[in-house]
Design an enzyme around this catalytic site. Sequence first.
Site, PDB file in Angstrom:
ATOM      1  N   ARG A   1       0.826  -1.230   0.000  1.00 38.80           N
ATOM      2  CA  ARG A   1       0.000   0.000   0.000  1.00 38.80           C
ATOM      3  C   ARG A   1       0.850   1.265   0.000  1.00 38.80           C
ATOM      4  O   ARG A   1       0.460   2.278   0.598  1.00 38.80           O
ATOM      5  CB  ARG A   1      -0.968   0.032   1.188  1.00 38.80           C
ATOM      6  CG  ARG A   1      -2.044  -1.032   1.145  1.00 38.80           C
ATOM      7  CD  ARG A   1      -3.164  -0.611   0.196  1.00 38.80           C
ATOM      8  NE  ARG A   1      -4.071  -1.738  -0.035  1.00 38.80           N
ATOM      9  CZ  ARG A   1      -5.212  -1.911   0.609  1.00 38.80           C
ATOM     10  NH1 ARG A   1      -5.603  -1.041   1.496  1.00 38.80           N
ATOM     11  NH2 ARG A   1      -5.967  -2.946   0.341  1.00 38.80           N
TER      12      ARG A   1
ATOM     13  N   ARG B   1      -3.517   6.360   0.469  1.00 37.02           N
ATOM     14  CA  ARG B   1      -3.978   7.559   1.163  1.00 37.02           C
ATOM     15  C   ARG B   1      -2.956   8.233   2.066  1.00 37.02           C
ATOM     16  O   ARG B   1      -3.197   9.322   2.555  1.00 37.02           O
ATOM     17  CB  ARG B   1      -5.258   7.245   1.949  1.00 37.02           C
ATOM     18  CG  ARG B   1      -6.480   7.177   1.031  1.00 37.02           C
ATOM     19  CD  ARG B   1      -7.742   6.942   1.820  1.00 37.02           C
ATOM     20  NE  ARG B   1      -7.678   5.641   2.458  1.00 37.02           N
ATOM     21  CZ  ARG B   1      -8.455   5.269   3.473  1.00 37.02           C
ATOM     22  NH1 ARG B   1      -9.332   6.117   3.959  1.00 37.02           N
ATOM     23  NH2 ARG B   1      -8.352   4.061   3.991  1.00 37.02           N
TER      24      ARG B   1
ATOM     25  N   ARG C   1      -7.313  10.978  -6.557  1.00 39.17           N
ATOM     26  CA  ARG C   1      -8.472  10.123  -6.306  1.00 39.17           C
ATOM     27  C   ARG C   1      -9.713  10.911  -5.875  1.00 39.17           C
ATOM     28  O   ARG C   1     -10.815  10.340  -5.835  1.00 39.17           O
ATOM     29  CB  ARG C   1      -8.108   9.086  -5.242  1.00 39.17           C
ATOM     30  CG  ARG C   1      -7.273   7.870  -5.726  1.00 39.17           C
ATOM     31  CD  ARG C   1      -8.120   6.948  -6.612  1.00 39.17           C
ATOM     32  NE  ARG C   1      -9.491   6.910  -6.159  1.00 39.17           N
ATOM     33  CZ  ARG C   1      -9.911   6.312  -5.055  1.00 39.17           C
ATOM     34  NH1 ARG C   1      -9.096   5.639  -4.319  1.00 39.17           N
ATOM     35  NH2 ARG C   1     -11.167   6.372  -4.703  1.00 39.17           N
TER      36      ARG C   1
ATOM     37  N   ASP D   1      -6.521  -3.526  -7.536  1.00 35.70           N
ATOM     38  CA  ASP D   1      -7.074  -4.118  -6.315  1.00 35.70           C
ATOM     39  C   ASP D   1      -7.335  -5.583  -6.581  1.00 35.70           C
ATOM     40  O   ASP D   1      -7.516  -5.987  -7.739  1.00 35.70           O
ATOM     41  CB  ASP D   1      -8.373  -3.417  -5.891  1.00 35.70           C
ATOM     42  CG  ASP D   1      -8.765  -3.831  -4.477  1.00 35.70           C
ATOM     43  OD1 ASP D   1      -8.222  -3.260  -3.526  1.00 35.70           O
ATOM     44  OD2 ASP D   1      -9.568  -4.772  -4.327  1.00 35.70           O
TER      45      ASP D   1
ATOM     46  N   TYR E   1     -14.415 -12.369   0.299  1.00 38.95           N
ATOM     47  CA  TYR E   1     -15.206 -11.205  -0.115  1.00 38.95           C
ATOM     48  C   TYR E   1     -16.461 -11.619  -0.865  1.00 38.95           C
ATOM     49  O   TYR E   1     -17.540 -11.046  -0.694  1.00 38.95           O
ATOM     50  CB  TYR E   1     -14.374 -10.243  -0.972  1.00 38.95           C
ATOM     51  CG  TYR E   1     -13.352  -9.496  -0.144  1.00 38.95           C
ATOM     52  CD1 TYR E   1     -13.749  -8.490   0.721  1.00 38.95           C
ATOM     53  CD2 TYR E   1     -12.003  -9.812  -0.205  1.00 38.95           C
ATOM     54  CE1 TYR E   1     -12.819  -7.816   1.506  1.00 38.95           C
ATOM     55  CE2 TYR E   1     -11.069  -9.145   0.566  1.00 38.95           C
ATOM     56  CZ  TYR E   1     -11.489  -8.148   1.422  1.00 38.95           C
ATOM     57  OH  TYR E   1     -10.584  -7.494   2.211  1.00 38.95           O
TER      58      TYR E   1
HETATM   59  O1  1CP Z   1       0.342   0.338  -3.346  1.00 39.69           O
HETATM   60  C1  1CP Z   1      -0.153  -0.798  -3.338  1.00 39.69           C
HETATM   61  O2  1CP Z   1       0.137  -1.657  -2.480  1.00 39.69           O
HETATM   62  C2  1CP Z   1      -1.081  -1.216  -4.469  1.00 39.69           C
HETATM   63  C3  1CP Z   1      -2.455  -0.991  -4.165  1.00 39.69           C
HETATM   64  C4  1CP Z   1      -3.378  -2.062  -3.618  1.00 39.69           C
HETATM   65  C5  1CP Z   1      -3.210  -3.411  -3.297  1.00 39.69           C
HETATM   66  C6  1CP Z   1      -1.949  -4.236  -3.338  1.00 39.69           C
HETATM   67  C7  1CP Z   1      -4.719  -1.757  -3.383  1.00 39.69           C
HETATM   68  C8  1CP Z   1      -5.324  -0.457  -3.588  1.00 39.69           C
HETATM   69  N1  1CP Z   1      -5.377  -2.897  -3.001  1.00 39.69           N
HETATM   70  C9  1CP Z   1      -4.465  -3.925  -2.913  1.00 39.69           C
HETATM   71  C10 1CP Z   1      -4.733  -5.322  -2.564  1.00 39.69           C
HETATM   72  C11 1CP Z   1      -5.869  -5.625  -1.658  1.00 39.69           C
HETATM   73  N2  1CP Z   1      -7.145  -5.170  -1.700  1.00 39.69           N
HETATM   74  C12 1CP Z   1      -5.777  -6.573  -0.618  1.00 39.69           C
HETATM   75  C13 1CP Z   1      -4.560  -7.375  -0.312  1.00 39.69           C
HETATM   76  C14 1CP Z   1      -3.593  -6.556   0.453  1.00 39.69           C
HETATM   77  C15 1CP Z   1      -3.978  -6.255   1.870  1.00 39.69           C
HETATM   78  O3  1CP Z   1      -4.181  -7.224   2.630  1.00 39.69           O
HETATM   79  O4  1CP Z   1      -4.049  -5.080   2.220  1.00 39.69           O
HETATM   80  C16 1CP Z   1      -7.031  -6.640   0.003  1.00 39.69           C
HETATM   81  C17 1CP Z   1      -7.421  -7.510   1.172  1.00 39.69           C
HETATM   82  C18 1CP Z   1      -7.873  -5.734  -0.679  1.00 39.69           C
HETATM   83  C19 1CP Z   1      -9.310  -5.496  -0.413  1.00 39.69           C
HETATM   84  C20 1CP Z   1      -9.541  -4.076  -0.144  1.00 39.69           C
HETATM   85  N3  1CP Z   1      -9.608  -3.119  -1.112  1.00 39.69           N
HETATM   86  C21 1CP Z   1      -9.664  -3.427   1.108  1.00 39.69           C
HETATM   87  C22 1CP Z   1      -9.625  -4.109   2.466  1.00 39.69           C
HETATM   88  C23 1CP Z   1     -10.995  -4.256   3.039  1.00 39.69           C
HETATM   89  C24 1CP Z   1     -11.003  -5.145   4.274  1.00 39.69           C
HETATM   90  O5  1CP Z   1     -11.431  -6.300   4.154  1.00 39.69           O
HETATM   91  O6  1CP Z   1     -10.596  -4.673   5.337  1.00 39.69           O
HETATM   92  C25 1CP Z   1      -9.823  -2.067   0.856  1.00 39.69           C
HETATM   93  C26 1CP Z   1     -10.007  -0.958   1.856  1.00 39.69           C
HETATM   94  C27 1CP Z   1      -9.778  -1.889  -0.556  1.00 39.69           C
HETATM   95  C28 1CP Z   1      -9.824  -0.615  -1.314  1.00 39.69           C
HETATM   96  C29 1CP Z   1      -8.485  -0.137  -1.744  1.00 39.69           C
HETATM   97  N4  1CP Z   1      -7.609  -0.849  -2.527  1.00 39.69           N
HETATM   98  C30 1CP Z   1      -6.482  -0.094  -2.756  1.00 39.69           C
HETATM   99  C31 1CP Z   1      -6.666   1.160  -2.111  1.00 39.69           C
HETATM  100  C32 1CP Z   1      -5.688   2.305  -2.164  1.00 39.69           C
HETATM  101  C33 1CP Z   1      -7.912   1.109  -1.476  1.00 39.69           C
HETATM  102  C34 1CP Z   1      -8.555   2.215  -0.688  1.00 39.69           C
HETATM  103  C35 1CP Z   1      -9.424   2.950  -1.627  1.00 39.69           C
HETATM  104  C36 1CP Z   1      -9.380   4.408  -1.408  1.00 39.69           C
HETATM  105  O7  1CP Z   1      -8.317   5.068  -1.529  1.00 39.69           O
HETATM  106  O8  1CP Z   1     -10.484   4.926  -1.164  1.00 39.69           O
END
Ligand code: 1CP
Length: 365
Positions: free
Chosen positions: A43, A47, A56, A92, A167
């Site tokens: 990540r 943010r 965004r 994602d 999910y």
């Molecule tokens: O910079 C990076 O790492 C690339 C961006 C990235 C990655 C690797 C995003 C952007 N998502 C992911 C993978 C992802 N998505 C995972 C595996 C990694 C981890 O465990 O964190 C998972 C579980 C998700 C699912 C997901 N998507 C969540 C988690 C929800 C939960 O169950 O708690 C969330 C909040 C998202 C949305 C998301 N994906 C990525 C971002 C930057 C965001 C937030 C969106 C925003 O900015 O509003």
Amino acid sequence: MTTDTTGTAARDGEPRRGGPADSPFVRACRRQPVPHTPVWFMRQAGRSLPEYREIRASVPMLESCRRPELVTEITLQPVRRHGVDAAILFSDIVVPVAAAGIDLDIVPGTGPVVAEPVRTAADVERIARIGRDEVSYVDEAVRLLVAELGDTPLIGFAGAPFTLASYLVEGGPSRTHAKTKALMYGDPELWHALCARLAEVTSSFLRVQIEAGVSAVQLFDSWAGALSEADYRRFVLPHSASVLGGLADGGVPRIHFGVGTGELLAAMGEAGADVVGVDWRTPLDVATGRIGPDKAVQGNLDPTVLLAPWPVVEAEVRRIVEQGRAAPGHVFNLGHGVLPETDPDVLTRVVALVHELSARPARQG
Ligand code: 1CP
């Protein structure tokens, strides 16, 4: 083992000098000598960066993942700012599932939300197989990024079958994964059919990224730590192994990561990765003892430590670099993603500190 630390060794089967395949990050994944311990952050695009929030502000998450110029810009932001050793594609884990026809959205502050959860055999059939055409924007983004990044490697990624299934079955994020486990225990046949289909989608998604030029892939099984080792081996490992094993001919290192997986590290290694990601609960020397000498490790600073005063951060980074020396290859990372409230300047300092602590003098001559 060779003592060469310059990256100039021209042994058979090794890539030419220079280029992302010879970068410290890829070399560490392959357990080859490195000039310094490579570092990137899960990540790292997100943010914590004001430049990310600005882009965004007007574009919903899923749409931003489908616009190659935006993906390119967001992916490059942390590379420019922090000097990390690798970029990770901005996308994602649910992007390929949406491309496979599942109606879902990524809701701000919540995460992925699925309109009609997947709970029957007919639901599994709704998950279509995908190829390059269904995710052409990812193919395009990777190609743009590879051209921009030069010698800096780009990491592609996807979600592993268990985490994706969670999910889909729950309909959104879950703390207990209760519905997912109920399906797993209650209807193993349907469970395996669901995971087999998700493994196909994930494999295709990673294959597209490899063909477009990523230098490594990471398979995120973020929530696998919710399972016992026995259940992991029975219900999950075969499907993750089918994804990772199917990419053995891809020519890029495969990283496999989950949270709370201390008891699963050996099994996750057996799923076929070259590198096993470790969260902050297991020290890296202990982790490598569990995983074995033929795999590198990635991790494992607790992301909340980055919110502490610098001397605390520094001490923890030192400890992790030190414990990482026990592993045959170490990629420095967090134990999970960067928290949004993290001061980006602290991330930049961590990169410099890891490089400084691990620098090995280039051999003369
Ligand atoms: O910079 C990076 O790492 C690339 C961006 C990235 C990655 C690797 C995003 C952007 N998502 C992911 C993978 C992802 N998505 C995972 C595996 C990694 C981890 O465990 O964190 C998972 C579980 C998700 C699912 C997901 N998507 C969540 C988690 C929800 C939960 O169950 O708690 C969330 C909040 C998202 C949305 C998301 N994906 C990525 C971002 C930057 C965001 C937030 C969106 C925003 O900015 O509003």
